[in-house]
Design a protein around this motif. Structure first.
Motif, PDB file in Angstrom:
ATOM      1  N   LEU A 194       7.991   3.689 -55.807  1.00  0.00           N
ATOM      2  CA  LEU A 194       8.088   3.292 -54.405  1.00  0.00           C
ATOM      3  C   LEU A 194       9.547   3.019 -54.091  1.00  0.00           C
ATOM      4  O   LEU A 194      10.215   2.282 -54.815  1.00  0.00           O
ATOM      5  N   SER A 195      10.025   3.628 -53.037  1.00  0.00           N
ATOM      6  CA  SER A 195      11.407   3.358 -52.653  1.00  0.00           C
ATOM      7  C   SER A 195      11.493   3.105 -51.151  1.00  0.00           C
ATOM      8  O   SER A 195      10.607   3.521 -50.393  1.00  0.00           O
ATOM      9  N   TYR A 196      12.530   2.394 -50.789  1.00  0.00           N
ATOM     10  CA  TYR A 196      12.745   2.086 -49.375  1.00  0.00           C
ATOM     11  C   TYR A 196      13.953   2.896 -48.925  1.00  0.00           C
ATOM     12  O   TYR A 196      15.037   2.741 -49.465  1.00  0.00           O
ATOM     13  N   GLU A 197      13.738   3.795 -47.969  1.00  0.00           N
ATOM     14  CA  GLU A 197      14.857   4.656 -47.537  1.00  0.00           C
ATOM     15  C   GLU A 197      15.307   4.242 -46.146  1.00  0.00           C
ATOM     16  O   GLU A 197      14.496   4.204 -45.214  1.00  0.00           O
ATOM     17  N   LYS A 198      16.593   3.995 -46.053  1.00  0.00           N
ATOM     18  CA  LYS A 198      17.136   3.616 -44.741  1.00  0.00           C
ATOM     19  C   LYS A 198      17.383   4.869 -43.917  1.00  0.00           C
ATOM     20  O   LYS A 198      17.885   5.864 -44.457  1.00  0.00           O
ATOM     21  N   ASN A 199      16.979   4.793 -42.669  1.00  0.00           N
ATOM     22  CA  ASN A 199      17.283   5.865 -41.715  1.00  0.00           C
ATOM     23  C   ASN A 199      16.978   7.273 -42.228  1.00  0.00           C
ATOM     24  O   ASN A 199      17.858   8.120 -42.339  1.00  0.00           O
ATOM     25  N   ASN A 200      15.720   7.485 -42.528  1.00  0.00           N
ATOM     26  CA  ASN A 200      15.297   8.806 -43.011  1.00  0.00           C
ATOM     27  C   ASN A 200      15.680   9.867 -41.978  1.00  0.00           C
ATOM     28  O   ASN A 200      15.423   9.705 -40.780  1.00  0.00           O
ATOM     29  N   HIS A 201      16.323  10.952 -42.433  1.00  0.00           N
ATOM     30  CA  HIS A 201      16.900  11.883 -41.447  1.00  0.00           C
ATOM     31  C   HIS A 201      15.840  12.628 -40.642  1.00  0.00           C
ATOM     32  O   HIS A 201      16.067  13.043 -39.526  1.00  0.00           O
ATOM     33  N   GLN A 202      14.620  12.757 -41.198  1.00  0.00           N
ATOM     34  CA  GLN A 202      13.575  13.466 -40.439  1.00  0.00           C
ATOM     35  C   GLN A 202      12.891  12.545 -39.422  1.00  0.00           C
ATOM     36  O   GLN A 202      12.701  12.901 -38.269  1.00  0.00           O
ATOM     37  N   LEU A 203      12.526  11.347 -39.891  1.00  0.00           N
ATOM     38  CA  LEU A 203      11.792  10.434 -39.000  1.00  0.00           C
ATOM     39  C   LEU A 203      12.728   9.537 -38.194  1.00  0.00           C
ATOM     40  O   LEU A 203      12.291   8.824 -37.307  1.00  0.00           O
ATOM     41  N   ARG A 204      14.008   9.595 -38.521  1.00  0.00           N
ATOM     42  CA  ARG A 204      15.055   8.819 -37.832  1.00  0.00           C
ATOM     43  C   ARG A 204      14.744   7.320 -37.785  1.00  0.00           C
ATOM     44  O   ARG A 204      14.926   6.655 -36.775  1.00  0.00           O
ATOM     45  N   THR A 205      14.164   6.824 -38.868  1.00  0.00           N
ATOM     46  CA  THR A 205      13.918   5.378 -38.987  1.00  0.00           C
ATOM     47  C   THR A 205      13.836   5.051 -40.485  1.00  0.00           C
ATOM     48  O   THR A 205      13.883   5.957 -41.324  1.00  0.00           O
ATOM     49  N   ASP A 206      13.702   3.748 -40.799  1.00  0.00           N
ATOM     50  CA  ASP A 206      13.527   3.389 -42.213  1.00  0.00           C
ATOM     51  C   ASP A 206      12.122   3.791 -42.647  1.00  0.00           C
ATOM     52  O   ASP A 206      11.177   3.709 -41.844  1.00  0.00           O
ATOM     53  N   VAL A 207      12.006   4.202 -43.914  1.00  0.00           N
ATOM     54  CA  VAL A 207      10.677   4.649 -44.379  1.00  0.00           C
ATOM     55  C   VAL A 207      10.396   4.094 -45.777  1.00  0.00           C
ATOM     56  O   VAL A 207      11.307   3.732 -46.513  1.00  0.00           O
ATOM     57  N   ILE A 208       9.094   4.075 -46.093  1.00  0.00           N
ATOM     58  CA  ILE A 208       8.687   3.822 -47.484  1.00  0.00           C
ATOM     59  C   ILE A 208       8.343   5.188 -48.057  1.00  0.00           C
ATOM     60  O   ILE A 208       7.578   5.943 -47.445  1.00  0.00           O
ATOM     61  N   HIS A 209       8.911   5.499 -49.211  1.00  0.00           N
ATOM     62  CA  HIS A 209       8.589   6.768 -49.856  1.00  0.00           C
ATOM     63  C   HIS A 209       7.785   6.435 -51.116  1.00  0.00           C
ATOM     64  O   HIS A 209       8.286   5.818 -52.037  1.00  0.00           O
ATOM     65  N   LEU A 210       6.527   6.865 -51.092  1.00  0.00           N
ATOM     66  CA  LEU A 210       5.624   6.571 -52.208  1.00  0.00           C
ATOM     67  C   LEU A 210       5.361   7.856 -52.981  1.00  0.00           C
ATOM     68  O   LEU A 210       5.086   8.897 -52.381  1.00  0.00           O
ATOM     69  N   VAL A 211       5.448   7.759 -54.321  1.00  0.00           N
ATOM     70  CA  VAL A 211       5.076   8.914 -55.150  1.00  0.00           C
ATOM     71  C   VAL A 211       4.073   8.417 -56.183  1.00  0.00           C
ATOM     72  O   VAL A 211       4.339   7.440 -56.880  1.00  0.00           O
ATOM     73  N   VAL A 212       2.906   9.063 -56.214  1.00  0.00           N
ATOM     74  CA  VAL A 212       1.927   8.740 -57.262  1.00  0.00           C
ATOM     75  C   VAL A 212       1.847   9.950 -58.176  1.00  0.00           C
ATOM     76  O   VAL A 212       1.466  11.040 -57.740  1.00  0.00           O
ATOM     77  N   LYS A 213       2.242   9.761 -59.426  1.00  0.00           N
ATOM     78  CA  LYS A 213       2.442  10.858 -60.368  1.00  0.00           C
ATOM     79  C   LYS A 213       1.470  10.705 -61.513  1.00  0.00           C
ATOM     80  O   LYS A 213       1.216   9.570 -61.941  1.00  0.00           O
ATOM     81  N   ASP A 214       0.904  11.787 -61.971  1.00  0.00           N
ATOM     82  CA  ASP A 214       0.065  11.646 -63.172  1.00  0.00           C
ATOM     83  C   ASP A 214       0.253  12.845 -64.073  1.00  0.00           C
ATOM     84  O   ASP A 214       0.789  13.872 -63.654  1.00  0.00           O
ATOM     85  N   SER A 215      -0.214  12.699 -65.339  1.00  0.00           N
ATOM     86  CA  SER A 215      -0.116  13.812 -66.282  1.00  0.00           C
ATOM     87  C   SER A 215      -1.515  14.357 -66.541  1.00  0.00           C
ATOM     88  O   SER A 215      -1.859  14.744 -67.654  1.00  0.00           O
ATOM     89  N   GLY A 216      -2.341  14.345 -65.458  1.00  0.00           N
ATOM     90  CA  GLY A 216      -3.755  14.715 -65.582  1.00  0.00           C
ATOM     91  C   GLY A 216      -4.041  16.208 -65.464  1.00  0.00           C
ATOM     92  O   GLY A 216      -3.190  17.044 -65.783  1.00  0.00           O
ATOM     93  N   ILE A 217      -5.222  16.513 -64.939  1.00  0.00           N
ATOM     94  CA  ILE A 217      -5.722  17.903 -64.989  1.00  0.00           C
ATOM     95  C   ILE A 217      -5.010  18.849 -64.007  1.00  0.00           C
ATOM     96  O   ILE A 217      -5.075  20.061 -64.137  1.00  0.00           O
ATOM     97  N   GLY A 218      -4.360  18.297 -62.977  1.00  0.00           N
ATOM     98  CA  GLY A 218      -3.601  19.131 -62.025  1.00  0.00           C
ATOM     99  C   GLY A 218      -4.517  19.855 -61.035  1.00  0.00           C
ATOM    100  O   GLY A 218      -5.748  19.852 -61.158  1.00  0.00           O
ATOM    101  N   ILE A 219      -3.899  20.459 -60.044  1.00  0.00           N
ATOM    102  CA  ILE A 219      -4.663  21.131 -58.964  1.00  0.00           C
ATOM    103  C   ILE A 219      -4.090  22.529 -58.761  1.00  0.00           C
ATOM    104  O   ILE A 219      -2.864  22.702 -58.651  1.00  0.00           O
ATOM    105  N   ALA A 220      -4.975  23.524 -58.707  1.00  0.00           N
ATOM    106  CA  ALA A 220      -4.524  24.915 -58.515  1.00  0.00           C
ATOM    107  C   ALA A 220      -3.903  25.065 -57.120  1.00  0.00           C
ATOM    108  O   ALA A 220      -4.380  24.443 -56.163  1.00  0.00           O
TER     109      ALA A 220
END
Ligand code: ADP
Length: 646
Positions: A540-566
């Motif tokens: 989880l990271s806090y990004e100031k002034n995201n260039h696409q949304l033009r505001t501060d954003v929370i960037h969440l990444v949920v990562k796993d080493s599981g079965i994956g998706i085609a």
């Protein structure tokens, strides 16, 4: 004035010096100028060329080889200078020869001064008239030659006297072929009845002038459209001399006109039976045309409909609205579109959409309107039907949501009780198999609770009854709270759960806590569920002034080493009730709702979601959502998005 003061310049050609001097003296006595005197024909020609006298007095007998007659005829031919001969009365033979050279007068020796003056004056006058005549003939000739209209003159018996070059080439005739031939032999015409604008006009009584549309047939049987005019030639004493026929070949223009007429007729007939009621109005807004289809639709006749007649068939409650719309469009010469009910022939009002378009002539002049009234009753009925069905569906859905939320509440209460008791039980002394049973019961109870929550969420989202509610929260605490149960599940599966937060522990933001936890919970639940070996990471990271949304954003990444998706399933999995591999259903719990909920919530919060995943290698879900750092910003964002409905 200048003309009066003008003194004619005379050349005297006389071999007897005394006579010559006598002539000079006399001439000068009546104020004429003597340019020179000479005694031979050769010199006379030379002086004529050099001095250009207005007139020459020429003695017939001269010194030298050339006599006066010969000299005069050379001068006449080359320099167009008038001359009069001086001759002795006895010399008949010379007089005869002299006449042939076309002199402008004679003076017989001996003569009086006044004879000389009148001979000179007459000769000068005649030569001026002659020159003017020649000039005007030249003009006439040039005009007749250059005009493209054919001109033919006849005598009173209609025998051809003259044709200009345009006429000659039109008929392919030379002067010898048409001279004195009756005009109708070369020129056969009949009225052009296809021409609506037959022009015939007779002017004042002493001059007949007719202009008319004609079809001309030549001797080769070819047909031409012409505009012909005929004038009577009269002199100033009203004596009639013949006729002038002038005509212009307008075949090309006429053919184009006829084509336009034919296409106008074609379009008119097309309009008549066009399957839509069509009307027209003039520039004053008076309705002056209704097609057949219109009359069939209203069951009224043209007399009833024209001017404003037809507007009586508009339903009373709609009529003024139409009249106002039409008056506005007429003032502004603009297109209009209006719906109203119109009485049809079966006595039933039908909904029509009436569209009027302004008509302009090529020069831009406003000509009125052309319009159509299209029957849209069936569309209106279908629309009403749809609205009714939509309302019914919405109220049914509302009932469903109410039922589901009541039910889930009813079910959640005892379920929470069961979960509580199981956790109490877990704290007591249990043997190995008892502890395992309690664990299994706890997991089943949590899954059931998750499923219940998801069902409730999706029905709220689908009925668009969920609203966002922002509160100031400690981001660290919000995320840690939702991670707790998964830490436990991961531990059981021997999968490592990593937390990677890259923001200050005391960071406070305005978020919708529940929504954020729903997003993380659903993604994490899947990550743990579909991973048997390795690790699951929540970044989880806090990004100031995201260039696409033009505001501060929370960037969440949920990562796993599981079965994956085609890759072909990357878009599919975000749809409700979709599980990409049915064989999974038995192995993994779930109803295919989690990702649909996550996507809906993310987008409703103004964020976006995407994933990177490869079959067998694990998945990486990214979510970016805007956050508000303080109240002012939050109000701004609410305004931008309107009320956030989830
Ligand atoms: P479910 O309740 O069945 O998990 P979801 O909407 O959350 O429903 O997920 C839909 C489907 O997407 C799952 O059934 C699964 O096939 C696939 N999926 C979701 N997350 C993952 C993941 N992390 N790894 C592998 N497959 C996943």
């Amino acid at each position: 004035m200048e003309v009066q003061n003008y003194s004619p310049r005379v050349l005297v050609v006389e071999d007897e010096k005394i006579v010559a001097m006598d002539i000079k003296r006399r001439i000068e006595s009546f104020q004429y100028t003597v340019l020179g005197i000479t005694d031979s024909g050769e010199k006379a020609i030379e002086l004529a060329a050099k001095l250009h006298p207005d007139i020459i007095i020429m003695d017939i007998i001269l010194s030298g080889d050339m006599d006066g007659i010969e000299a005069a005829s050379i001068i006449g031919k080359n320099y167009d200078i008038p001359f009069i001969f001086l001759t002795a009365s006895s010399d008949d033979v010379s007089l005869q020869r002299a006449k042939l050279s076309g002199p402008h007068g004679y003076i017989i020796k001996p003569f009086e001064a006044r004879d000389l003056k009148s001979a000179l004056d007459i000769a000068l006058h005649n030569s001026t008239v002659e020159r003017k005549l020649k000039e005007s003939e030249l003009w006439l000739q040039a005009t007749l030659t250059s005009i493209r209209d054919a001109v033919i003159t006849t005598d009173m018996q209609q025998r051809i006297m003259f044709m200009n070059p345009a006429a000659e080439s039109f008929f392919g005739l030379s002067e010898e072929e048409y001279k004195d031939v009756a005009i109708h032999e070369v020129y056969k015409v009949e009225p052009d009845t296809t021409n609506e604008s037959l022009i015939a006009h007779f002017s004042s009584a002493d001059k007949v002038d007719i202009v008319r549309a004609r079809i001309l047939k030549n001797n080769a049987g070819e047909q031409f459209y012409i505009e012909e005019s005929v004038s009577l030639i009269k002199d100033r004493y009203h004596k009639e001399h013949g006729f002038v026929y002038t005509f212009r070949d307008i075949t090309q223009r006429r053919k184009a006109e006829l084509q336009v007429l034919a296409s106008r007729d074609f379009y008119l007939s097309l309009f008549e039976d066009f399957p839509t009621p069509v009307w027209r109005s003039n520039a004053e807004g008076e309705f002056n045309y209704f097609n057949n289809t219109w009359l069939k639709f209203t069951g009224r006749n043209l007399e009833n409909e024209i001017f404003q007649g037809w507007t009586e068939s508009i339903k009373e409650t709609d009529r003024q609205r139409f009249l106002d719309t039409f008056a506005y469009a007429l003032r502004n010469k603009s297109r209009f579109e209006i719906e109203f009910e119109l009485l049809s022939r079966d006595g039933v009002y039908r909904w029509v959409i009436c569209i009027g378009t302004p008509l302009f002539a090529l020069e831009g002049e406003f000509k009125g309107f052309i319009g159509a009234c299209i029957d849209i009753s069936h569309m209106i009925t279908a629309q009403n039907e749809l609205i009714r069905a939509k309302n019914a569906a919405e109220s049914a859905n509302l009932a469903k949501v109410r039922f589901l939320s009541n039910m889930s509440h009813e079910v959640r209460t005892p379920l929470n009780g069961i979960i509580g008791i199981l956790s109490l039980l877990n704290d007591t002394k249990l043997d190995g198999s008892q502890a395992e049973y309690v664990n299994m019961a706890q997991m089943a109870a949590h899954t059931l609770l998750g499923l219940l929550n998801n069902l409730l969420d999706i029905s709220k989202i689908e009925s668009k009854r969920d609203t966002a509610s922002y509160t100031e929260e400690n981001l660290h605490a919000v995320v840690s709270e939702i991670l707790l149960p998964f830490e436990y599940q991961a531990k059981i599966k021997r999968v490592r759960l990593l937390k990677e937060f890259s923001f200050a522990e005391d960071l406070k933001v305005h978020v919708d806590k529940n929504k954020l936890q729903q997003i993380i919970g659903n993604l994490l639940s899947n990550a743990v569920k579909f991973t048997d070996y390795g690790e699951v990471a929540v970044q989880l990271s806090y990004e100031k002034n995201n260039h696409q949304l033009r505001t501060d954003v929370i960037h969440l990444v949920v990562k796993d080493s599981g079965i994956g998706i085609a890759p072909e399933n990357h878009a599919l999995i975000f749809e409700s009730f979709v599980q990409v591999d049915n064989s999974n259903t038995r192995k993994f719990n779930g109803a295919g709702l989690g990702l649909a909920i996550v996507k809906n919530i993310t987008e409703a919060l103004g964020g976006s979601i995407w994933l990177n995943s490869e079959l067998g290698k694990g998945s990486e879900f990214h979510v970016v959502i805007p956050v508000m750092k303080n109240k002012t910003n939050r109000n701004k964002a609410n305004k931008m998005q309107g009320e956030i409905l989830l």
